[in-house]
Write an enzyme that holds these catalytic residues in place. Structure first.
Site, PDB file in Angstrom:
ATOM      1  N   THR A 189     -74.610 107.630 170.454  1.00  0.00           N
ATOM      2  CA  THR A 189     -73.910 108.852 170.633  1.00  0.00           C
ATOM      3  C   THR A 189     -74.607 109.988 170.793  1.00  0.00           C
ATOM      4  O   THR A 189     -75.832 110.333 170.373  1.00  0.00           O
ATOM      5  CB  THR A 189     -73.252 109.109 169.032  1.00  0.00           C
ATOM      6  OG1 THR A 189     -72.621 107.793 168.787  1.00  0.00           O
ATOM      7  CG2 THR A 189     -72.172 110.211 169.135  1.00  0.00           C
ATOM      8  N   ASP A 248     -74.710  98.503 162.604  1.00  0.00           N
ATOM      9  CA  ASP A 248     -74.388  98.352 164.132  1.00  0.00           C
ATOM     10  C   ASP A 248     -75.529  97.486 164.653  1.00  0.00           C
ATOM     11  O   ASP A 248     -75.260  96.523 165.425  1.00  0.00           O
ATOM     12  CB  ASP A 248     -74.219  99.690 164.935  1.00  0.00           C
ATOM     13  CG  ASP A 248     -72.934 100.412 164.491  1.00  0.00           C
ATOM     14  OD1 ASP A 248     -71.951  99.759 163.868  1.00  0.00           O
ATOM     15  OD2 ASP A 248     -72.905 101.633 165.127  1.00  0.00           O
ATOM     16  N   HIS A 249     -76.949  98.026 164.435  1.00  0.00           N
ATOM     17  CA  HIS A 249     -77.776  97.254 164.877  1.00  0.00           C
ATOM     18  C   HIS A 249     -78.463  95.856 164.795  1.00  0.00           C
ATOM     19  O   HIS A 249     -79.054  95.227 165.335  1.00  0.00           O
ATOM     20  CB  HIS A 249     -78.962  98.357 165.247  1.00  0.00           C
ATOM     21  CG  HIS A 249     -78.738  99.617 166.042  1.00  0.00           C
ATOM     22  ND1 HIS A 249     -77.974  99.352 167.165  1.00  0.00           N
ATOM     23  CD2 HIS A 249     -78.397 101.052 165.881  1.00  0.00           C
ATOM     24  CE1 HIS A 249     -77.568 100.588 167.792  1.00  0.00           C
ATOM     25  NE2 HIS A 249     -77.953 101.417 166.980  1.00  0.00           N
ATOM     26  N   HIS A 273     -69.513 101.197 163.829  1.00  0.00           N
ATOM     27  CA  HIS A 273     -68.901 101.959 165.053  1.00  0.00           C
ATOM     28  C   HIS A 273     -68.282 100.759 166.057  1.00  0.00           C
ATOM     29  O   HIS A 273     -69.323 100.176 166.751  1.00  0.00           O
ATOM     30  CB  HIS A 273     -69.829 102.770 165.763  1.00  0.00           C
ATOM     31  CG  HIS A 273     -69.408 103.540 167.089  1.00  0.00           C
ATOM     32  ND1 HIS A 273     -70.151 104.406 167.737  1.00  0.00           N
ATOM     33  CD2 HIS A 273     -68.356 103.708 167.632  1.00  0.00           C
ATOM     34  CE1 HIS A 273     -69.539 105.002 168.721  1.00  0.00           C
ATOM     35  NE2 HIS A 273     -68.309 104.525 168.659  1.00  0.00           N
ATOM     36  N   HIS A 279     -77.572 110.563 161.953  1.00  0.00           N
ATOM     37  CA  HIS A 279     -77.855 110.458 163.421  1.00  0.00           C
ATOM     38  C   HIS A 279     -79.195 110.754 163.580  1.00  0.00           C
ATOM     39  O   HIS A 279     -79.777 111.754 163.238  1.00  0.00           O
ATOM     40  CB  HIS A 279     -77.010 111.260 164.267  1.00  0.00           C
ATOM     41  CG  HIS A 279     -76.931 110.261 165.602  1.00  0.00           C
ATOM     42  ND1 HIS A 279     -78.114 110.526 166.773  1.00  0.00           N
ATOM     43  CD2 HIS A 279     -76.094 109.327 166.179  1.00  0.00           C
ATOM     44  CE1 HIS A 279     -77.902 109.585 167.574  1.00  0.00           C
ATOM     45  NE2 HIS A 279     -76.751 109.012 167.438  1.00  0.00           N
ATOM     46  N   GLU A 314     -68.928 115.548 159.639  1.00  0.00           N
ATOM     47  CA  GLU A 314     -70.278 114.868 159.614  1.00  0.00           C
ATOM     48  C   GLU A 314     -71.038 115.933 160.654  1.00  0.00           C
ATOM     49  O   GLU A 314     -71.002 115.669 161.862  1.00  0.00           O
ATOM     50  CB  GLU A 314     -70.482 113.502 160.206  1.00  0.00           C
ATOM     51  CG  GLU A 314     -71.989 112.892 159.996  1.00  0.00           C
ATOM     52  CD  GLU A 314     -71.899 111.403 160.436  1.00  0.00           C
ATOM     53  OE1 GLU A 314     -70.712 110.569 160.436  1.00  0.00           O
ATOM     54  OE2 GLU A 314     -72.877 110.881 160.798  1.00  0.00           O
ATOM     55  N   GLU A 354     -66.451 104.332 162.558  1.00  0.00           N
ATOM     56  CA  GLU A 354     -66.845 105.352 163.499  1.00  0.00           C
ATOM     57  C   GLU A 354     -65.921 105.153 164.714  1.00  0.00           C
ATOM     58  O   GLU A 354     -65.982 103.916 165.041  1.00  0.00           O
ATOM     59  CB  GLU A 354     -68.216 105.440 163.924  1.00  0.00           C
ATOM     60  CG  GLU A 354     -69.068 106.112 162.950  1.00  0.00           C
ATOM     61  CD  GLU A 354     -70.430 106.148 163.129  1.00  0.00           C
ATOM     62  OE1 GLU A 354     -70.698 105.604 164.173  1.00  0.00           O
ATOM     63  OE2 GLU A 354     -71.548 106.423 162.445  1.00  0.00           O
ATOM     64  N   ASN A 394     -75.338 102.066 158.230  1.00  0.00           N
ATOM     65  CA  ASN A 394     -74.733 101.759 159.536  1.00  0.00           C
ATOM     66  C   ASN A 394     -75.360 100.565 160.037  1.00  0.00           C
ATOM     67  O   ASN A 394     -76.493 100.475 160.130  1.00  0.00           O
ATOM     68  CB  ASN A 394     -74.988 102.849 160.691  1.00  0.00           C
ATOM     69  CG  ASN A 394     -74.280 102.418 161.868  1.00  0.00           C
ATOM     70  OD1 ASN A 394     -74.513 101.366 162.310  1.00  0.00           O
ATOM     71  ND2 ASN A 394     -73.682 103.517 162.309  1.00  0.00           N
ATOM     72  N   ARG A 417     -70.363  96.502 172.565  1.00  0.00           N
ATOM     73  CA  ARG A 417     -71.689  96.170 172.700  1.00  0.00           C
ATOM     74  C   ARG A 417     -72.369  95.677 171.510  1.00  0.00           C
ATOM     75  O   ARG A 417     -73.267  95.043 171.535  1.00  0.00           O
ATOM     76  CB  ARG A 417     -72.512  97.344 173.346  1.00  0.00           C
ATOM     77  CG  ARG A 417     -72.842  98.402 172.338  1.00  0.00           C
ATOM     78  CD  ARG A 417     -73.841  99.418 173.117  1.00  0.00           C
ATOM     79  NE  ARG A 417     -73.057 100.253 174.155  1.00  0.00           N
ATOM     80  CZ  ARG A 417     -73.230 101.433 174.679  1.00  0.00           C
ATOM     81  NH1 ARG A 417     -74.692 102.105 173.959  1.00  0.00           N
ATOM     82  NH2 ARG A 417     -72.750 102.070 175.541  1.00  0.00           N
ATOM     83  N   ARG A 447     -67.304 100.059 169.280  1.00  0.00           N
ATOM     84  CA  ARG A 447     -67.128 100.919 170.638  1.00  0.00           C
ATOM     85  C   ARG A 447     -66.328 100.197 171.523  1.00  0.00           C
ATOM     86  O   ARG A 447     -66.057  98.858 171.468  1.00  0.00           O
ATOM     87  CB  ARG A 447     -68.844 100.733 171.262  1.00  0.00           C
ATOM     88  CG  ARG A 447     -69.643 101.563 170.412  1.00  0.00           C
ATOM     89  CD  ARG A 447     -71.076 101.675 171.173  1.00  0.00           C
ATOM     90  NE  ARG A 447     -71.113 102.588 172.351  1.00  0.00           N
ATOM     91  CZ  ARG A 447     -71.568 103.871 172.273  1.00  0.00           C
ATOM     92  NH1 ARG A 447     -72.317 104.300 171.099  1.00  0.00           N
ATOM     93  NH2 ARG A 447     -71.345 104.930 173.122  1.00  0.00           N
TER      94      ARG A 447
END
Ligand code: PXP
Length: 247
Positions: free
Chosen positions: A101, A9-10, A43, A191, A151, A70, A7, A49, A45
């Protein structure tokens, strides 16, 4: 062998801290693939963000491994995903105020709405997974709404500090995985997973795919993305080999 989806995202979170162009999650995804990622997860969102619409389009066009998208089960996201047609979509709950999440989707209390969403996404040729807490009600309801996979949310397992509580949660994860497999659902998990706590999850029977982001991106800042991914893949392989040896 368990598939490791990264992932990114960050990476986008760091970029959005300056509303600038770098670091780019698209570059991060390429390096993750070089490090052995089996897929890329993002993801998008509602509040954008981290991941932006531009990232989604570029990742779809450039990555060589499957894309897992996601998404909250909203009409906006359903429009986007059915246009995009990633390999996989994972339905997650989303609250604007949350940092990440916070829990799994309560599939059992949302069955009627989710059934239509699942159908629309699958009709576009996308594999559909529901992110759920390890509760039998959510697993069974995922089957009822027609999902292909679940998941299992490992967030609680990752946060529990006490050995006994953690074992209990691990037991619930094992049970959820067994139940899902017995009713024909593919089993993914993710997660909060880290280099240190991934082993027991990689040893849960039926788990085919892990989605891991934050801990890998955090390590990548210091050692680079390729190496950070390779080290996580090694931790998973080690755990898998250990359990094969015991069986
Ligand atoms: N799986 C789902 C459904 C998620 O929402 C997230 C976080 O975006 C992850 C996995 C990855 O979690 P982490 O970043 O804690 O590894």
């Amino acid at each position: 062998m368990i598939k490791l989806f990264i992932n990114v995202d960050h990476v986008a979170t760091v970029r959005q801290a300056r509303l600038h162009v770098e670091p780019d999650p698209v570059q991060a995804a390429m390096l993750a693939e070089l490090g052995g990622a089996d897929g890329i997860t993002i993801h998008l969102r509602e509040d954008r963000r981290h991941i932006q619409d531009r990232d989604v389009a570029l990742l779809k066009a450039t990555i060589k491994t499957p894309l897992n998208f996601e998404m909250a089960p909203t009409s906006e996201m359903v429009e986007i995903v059915t246009d995009l047609v990633p390999d996989q979509a994972t339905l997650v709950p989303e609250r604007r105020e949350e940092v990440t999440t916070e829990g799994g989707l309560r599939v059992d209390s949302l069955q009627d709405e989710l059934k239509k969403t699942v159908e629309r996404i699958q009709r576009a040729g996308i594999l559909l997974s529901c992110f759920v807490d390890p509760r039998p009600e959510s697993v069974k309801a995922s089957r009822e709404v027609g999902a292909d996979a679940i998941e299992i949310n490992t967030g609680r397992y990752s946060e529990l500090a006490g050995a006994e509580e953690r074992e209990e949660e691990l037991g619930r994860i094992h049970q959820a995985a067994d139940l899902a497999a017995s009713i024909g659902l593919a089993v993914h998990a993710g997660h909060g997973l880290t280099y240190k706590n991934v082993g027991p999850i990689a040893q849960v029977p039926h788990v085919e795919e892990l989605n891991i982001g934050h801990n890998i991106v955090a390590r990548a800042i210091f050692v680079g993305m390729e190496r950070a991914v390779r080290e996580m893949a090694e931790a998973i392989r080690l755990a898998e080999a250990e359990v094969r040896h015991l069986r």
